[in-house]
Design a protein around this motif. Sequence first.
Motif, short mmCIF file in Angstrom:
data_model
loop_
_atom_site.label_atom_id
_atom_site.label_comp_id
_atom_site.label_asym_id
_atom_site.label_seq_id
_atom_site.Cartn_x
_atom_site.Cartn_y
_atom_site.Cartn_z
N THR A 76 5.69 1.22 -6.50
CA THR A 76 4.73 2.22 -6.04
C THR A 76 3.33 1.78 -6.43
OG1 THR A 76 6.39 3.96 -6.38
CG2 THR A 76 4.09 4.65 -6.15
N PRO A 77 2.40 1.66 -5.46
CA PRO A 77 1.01 1.29 -5.80
C PRO A 77 0.28 2.46 -6.45
CG PRO A 77 1.22 1.66 -3.44
CD PRO A 77 2.61 1.75 -4.00
N SER A 109 0.81 -1.23 0.00
CA SER A 109 0.00 0.00 0.00
C SER A 109 0.84 1.27 0.00
CB SER A 109 -0.92 0.01 1.24
OG SER A 109 -0.13 -0.05 2.43
N SER A 110 2.16 1.14 0.06
CA SER A 110 3.04 2.32 0.07
C SER A 110 4.28 2.02 -0.78
CB SER A 110 3.46 2.68 1.49
OG SER A 110 4.18 1.60 2.08
N LYS A 111 4.98 3.07 -1.07
CA LYS A 111 6.17 2.93 -1.92
C LYS A 111 7.23 2.12 -1.20
CE LYS A 111 9.44 5.68 -4.60
NZ LYS A 111 9.85 7.05 -4.97
N GLN A 112 7.83 1.17 -1.94
CA GLN A 112 8.84 0.28 -1.38
C GLN A 112 10.15 0.43 -2.17
OE1 GLN A 112 8.24 -1.64 1.35
NE2 GLN A 112 6.16 -0.75 1.45
N LEU A 160 0.55 -1.91 -9.60
CA LEU A 160 1.83 -1.71 -8.92
C LEU A 160 2.85 -1.30 -9.98
CD1 LEU A 160 2.03 -4.76 -6.45
CD2 LEU A 160 1.62 -2.36 -5.88
N ILE A 161 3.36 -0.11 -9.85
CA ILE A 161 4.34 0.40 -10.82
C ILE A 161 5.74 0.15 -10.25
CG2 ILE A 161 5.18 2.43 -12.05
CD1 ILE A 161 2.36 3.60 -11.79
#
Length: 257
Positions: A45-46, A26-29, A56-57
């Motif tokens: 990045t979702p 749910s958050s940028k990883q 999911l990009i």
Amino acid sequence: MDSTSPLISETANYLNRQFTNIDQISSKQQMELEVEGQRYFLSVTPFADEYGLDWLIGIAISESNLMGAVEANTRATILVSLIILAGTLILGIVITRKITHPILQLNRATQEMSLGRWEKIENNTRFKEVRSLTNSFNQMAWQLSKTLETLEHRVQERTSELTSVNKQLQVEIAERKKTETDRERLITELQKALENVKTLSGFLPICSHCKKIRDDDGKWHDVADYVHDRSEAEFSHGICPECAQKYYPDFDIYSDK
């Protein structure tokens, strides 16, 4: 996940291993992984919108590409910095020369001034402070030259006056020396005359018959010789009327004709 791209396939498998359900992202990883022995940096990045998109990009970039770009940026930065530094140095040298040139002129003019050579400095600099300093120096040099000329004129006048006074003093000194010499000569003559007078002063032992005079050594001298030796008196011999009548009665020497 099946894909013809090893990078995409390995990235999907890596996410499945890291997360039980990728829908939970749910958050940028930010992650790292290796694909075929090469290290990659992965950013996931979702993305979702009101139209039902739920993606999911993921962006993966190899370490070599990233570091190559960093190194290229570093080289470009260094090159630009060197160019800026060189330009700054050149500009600094130009500005420094423009500033120091009139100051060096002032220094040379000061040295010339110390040797008695007055030279006006051309004031064509663009810097206000240096131009003001040059104007002040030229004004000071002009005033000093005028003051020196006045002092030289006064020194010449004073030297002429002192020369005249010196000549006058030399004449007076010569006259005083002559007067002193004459005075000493007169004193000497007076002393000699006084000595002669003293020689003939006092009691003189004289014979009551022959009229000879006895000196301090006990010798007897004729009156004329005694007086002549002890003074500047000279004798002229004559005969008095009594002696003429006594010794030459046949000659009527003093009779009125």
